[in-house]
Design a protein around this motif. Structure first.
Motif, short mmCIF file in Angstrom:
data_model
loop_
_atom_site.label_atom_id
_atom_site.label_comp_id
_atom_site.label_asym_id
_atom_site.label_seq_id
_atom_site.Cartn_x
_atom_site.Cartn_y
_atom_site.Cartn_z
N THR A 197 25.94 27.88 36.06
CA THR A 197 27.07 27.07 35.60
C THR A 197 28.04 27.92 34.78
OG1 THR A 197 25.74 25.05 35.56
CG2 THR A 197 27.74 25.07 34.22
N LYS A 198 27.52 28.73 33.89
CA LYS A 198 28.37 29.59 33.06
C LYS A 198 29.13 30.59 33.93
CE LYS A 198 28.28 32.49 28.89
NZ LYS A 198 29.25 33.47 29.39
N CYS A 199 28.45 31.18 34.90
CA CYS A 199 29.08 32.15 35.80
C CYS A 199 30.23 31.51 36.56
CB CYS A 199 28.03 32.71 36.77
SG CYS A 199 28.65 33.96 37.92
N VAL A 200 30.01 30.29 37.03
CA VAL A 200 31.05 29.57 37.79
C VAL A 200 32.24 29.25 36.89
CG1 VAL A 200 31.59 27.43 39.00
CG2 VAL A 200 29.45 28.61 39.49
N LYS A 201 31.97 28.67 35.74
CA LYS A 201 33.05 28.21 34.87
C LYS A 201 33.78 29.36 34.17
CE LYS A 201 31.32 23.54 34.27
NZ LYS A 201 31.04 22.41 33.36
N ASP A 202 33.09 30.48 33.98
CA ASP A 202 33.75 31.64 33.38
C ASP A 202 34.56 32.45 34.39
OD1 ASP A 202 32.63 30.98 30.98
OD2 ASP A 202 31.16 32.61 30.93
N GLY A 203 34.35 32.16 35.69
CA GLY A 203 35.04 32.94 36.72
C GLY A 203 34.62 34.39 36.68
N THR A 204 33.32 34.61 36.48
CA THR A 204 32.80 35.96 36.29
C THR A 204 33.21 36.93 37.39
OG1 THR A 204 30.89 35.10 35.07
CG2 THR A 204 30.67 37.31 36.04
N HIS A 205 33.24 36.44 38.64
CA HIS A 205 33.50 37.33 39.78
C HIS A 205 34.89 37.12 40.40
CE1 HIS A 205 29.37 38.61 39.52
NE2 HIS A 205 28.95 37.37 39.65
N ASP A 206 35.79 36.49 39.66
CA ASP A 206 37.14 36.25 40.20
C ASP A 206 37.83 37.56 40.59
OD1 ASP A 206 36.77 33.57 39.83
OD2 ASP A 206 38.28 33.32 38.27
N GLY A 207 37.75 38.56 39.71
CA GLY A 207 38.40 39.84 39.99
C GLY A 207 37.80 40.51 41.22
N TRP A 208 36.50 40.34 41.41
CA TRP A 208 35.82 40.90 42.58
C TRP A 208 36.31 40.22 43.86
CZ3 TRP A 208 32.36 38.45 45.97
CH2 TRP A 208 31.65 39.30 46.84
N VAL A 209 36.49 38.90 43.80
CA VAL A 209 37.00 38.17 44.96
C VAL A 209 38.40 38.65 45.31
CG1 VAL A 209 37.63 35.91 45.90
CG2 VAL A 209 35.59 36.12 44.46
N ASP A 210 39.24 38.82 44.30
CA ASP A 210 40.59 39.32 44.55
C ASP A 210 40.55 40.70 45.20
OD1 ASP A 210 42.22 37.26 43.89
OD2 ASP A 210 42.81 38.01 41.92
N LYS A 211 39.66 41.56 44.73
CA LYS A 211 39.57 42.90 45.30
C LYS A 211 39.10 42.84 46.75
CE LYS A 211 38.16 47.59 44.16
NZ LYS A 211 37.57 48.46 43.13
N SER A 212 38.20 41.93 47.04
CA SER A 212 37.74 41.75 48.42
C SER A 212 38.89 41.27 49.30
CB SER A 212 36.59 40.73 48.45
OG SER A 212 36.15 40.50 49.78
N HIS A 213 39.70 40.38 48.76
CA HIS A 213 40.85 39.88 49.53
C HIS A 213 41.86 40.99 49.79
CE1 HIS A 213 43.48 36.84 51.19
NE2 HIS A 213 44.47 37.34 50.48
N GLN A 214 42.06 41.85 48.80
CA GLN A 214 42.97 42.98 48.98
C GLN A 214 42.46 43.92 50.08
OE1 GLN A 214 43.24 44.66 45.03
NE2 GLN A 214 44.13 42.78 44.21
N ALA A 215 41.14 44.09 50.15
CA ALA A 215 40.56 44.92 51.20
C ALA A 215 40.77 44.29 52.58
CB ALA A 215 39.06 45.13 50.94
N PHE A 216 40.70 42.96 52.63
CA PHE A 216 40.96 42.23 53.87
C PHE A 216 42.39 42.48 54.35
CE2 PHE A 216 42.68 38.30 55.78
CZ PHE A 216 41.85 38.18 56.89
N GLN A 217 43.33 42.40 53.43
CA GLN A 217 44.73 42.64 53.77
C GLN A 217 44.95 44.08 54.21
OE1 GLN A 217 46.34 41.47 50.01
NE2 GLN A 217 46.69 39.35 50.63
N ALA A 218 44.34 45.00 53.50
CA ALA A 218 44.50 46.42 53.82
C ALA A 218 43.90 46.75 55.18
CB ALA A 218 43.84 47.28 52.74
N GLY A 219 42.92 45.95 55.61
CA GLY A 219 42.28 46.18 56.89
C GLY A 219 43.12 45.74 58.07
N GLY A 220 44.20 45.01 57.80
CA GLY A 220 45.09 44.56 58.86
C GLY A 220 44.50 43.50 59.76
N PHE A 221 43.55 42.74 59.26
CA PHE A 221 42.92 41.69 60.07
C PHE A 221 43.87 40.52 60.27
CE2 PHE A 221 39.27 43.70 57.75
CZ PHE A 221 38.80 44.41 58.85
N SER A 222 43.71 39.82 61.40
CA SER A 222 44.67 38.79 61.78
C SER A 222 44.34 37.40 61.25
CB SER A 222 44.78 38.72 63.32
OG SER A 222 43.52 38.41 63.89
#
Length: 257
Positions: A199-224
């Motif tokens: 619950t704390k991990c979810v509400k603190d957004g502990t991995h929000d920055g990691w998700v954003d970095k993963s999304h940036q990698a998706f964009q950089a990969g040129g996927f459709s």
């Protein structure tokens, strides 16, 4: 051969032909479901690209805090959540968004096969979580759900919670997963996950920055669009003849060497 035996064999052949046609029709329906749903998610990519162009002069630094990878994450920049054995000869790379209808369709069709292949040690799946629909329709449900899934990975419960999120996916225009309380509530469907630490991990957004970095990698990969599914680097969903049975054959052939 008696007329009775001849008739019996002819009837058996006819039944077999009918069953084969039923199976072909079923596979066609499954492929159509994935292709049709994928169109919706591909549209989201255009919106994200437009947003990137508008903000091209701004810093690419994540606005969601530090990058904290979940426990056991692997691959480049620790952006992949692995499921299956490290020694598997085949790797399936899956880019998914928990708000994406096509991702849910893919999971519904392929999940039994993926479970069988990872369970037998023949396949390793690497999940990459993105927030494509947030960019398309607005909201934060993709981000919040991906963070929660990463929190489940910390607890060793990622596969089960991953499945729960897709099984309870709201309508694409309903940003229900933006509510952390909803995500915590769904943890109750996974044995041992509904804990104060989760619950704390979810509400603190502990991995929000990691998700954003993963999304940036998706964009950089040129996927459709999402889902993007690569078997040993090859996009299998571009193959219109792809089915769970064909995927299984490919993985088993690679396993035999």
């Amino acid at each position: 051969m008696s007329e009775k035996n001849h008739q019996g064999k002819r009837t058996a052949r006819q039944r077999l032909a009918v069953e084969r046609e039923k199976q072909k029709a079923s596979e066609r329906r499954r492929r159509t479901l994935i292709v049709a749903a994928t169109v919706v998610c591909v549209l989201g990519l255009a919106a994200v690209i437009g947003l990137l162009a508008a903000n091209s002069g701004k810093s690419s630094k994540s606005s969601t805090g530090p990058v904290v990878a979940p426990s056991g994450a692997q691959g480049k920049d620790s952006l992949a959540i692995p499921v299956g054995q490290d020694g598997a000869k085949s790797t399936l790379t899956v880019w998914e968004d928990f708000r994406c209808p096509a991702c849910k369709a893919f999971e519904a069709v392929y999940r039994p096969t993926l479970r069988e292949l990872t369970g037998s040690g023949k396949l390793r799946v690497e999940y990459h979580l993105v927030r494509l629909i947030d960019g398309n329709l607005g909201g934060t449900g993709s981000l919040r759900a991906a963070n929660a899934a990463a929190c489940a990975q910390d607890a060793g419960k990622f596969p089960a919670y991953h499945d729960v999120l897709f099984e309870n996916q709201p309508a694409e225009t309903d940003d229900a997963y933006a509510d952390n309380n909803k995500l915590v509530q769904l943890a109750g469907k996974v044995s041992g996950l509904d804990t104060p630490a989760f619950t704390k991990c979810v509400k603190d957004g502990t991995h929000d920055g990691w998700v954003d970095k993963s999304h940036q990698a998706f964009q950089a990969g040129g996927f459709s669009g999402t889902p993007t599914v690569l078997l040993n680097g090859k996009d299998i969903l571009k193959d219109r003849t792809m089915t769970p049975a064909k995927l299984k054959q490919m993985v088993e052939a690679a396993d035999k060497g």
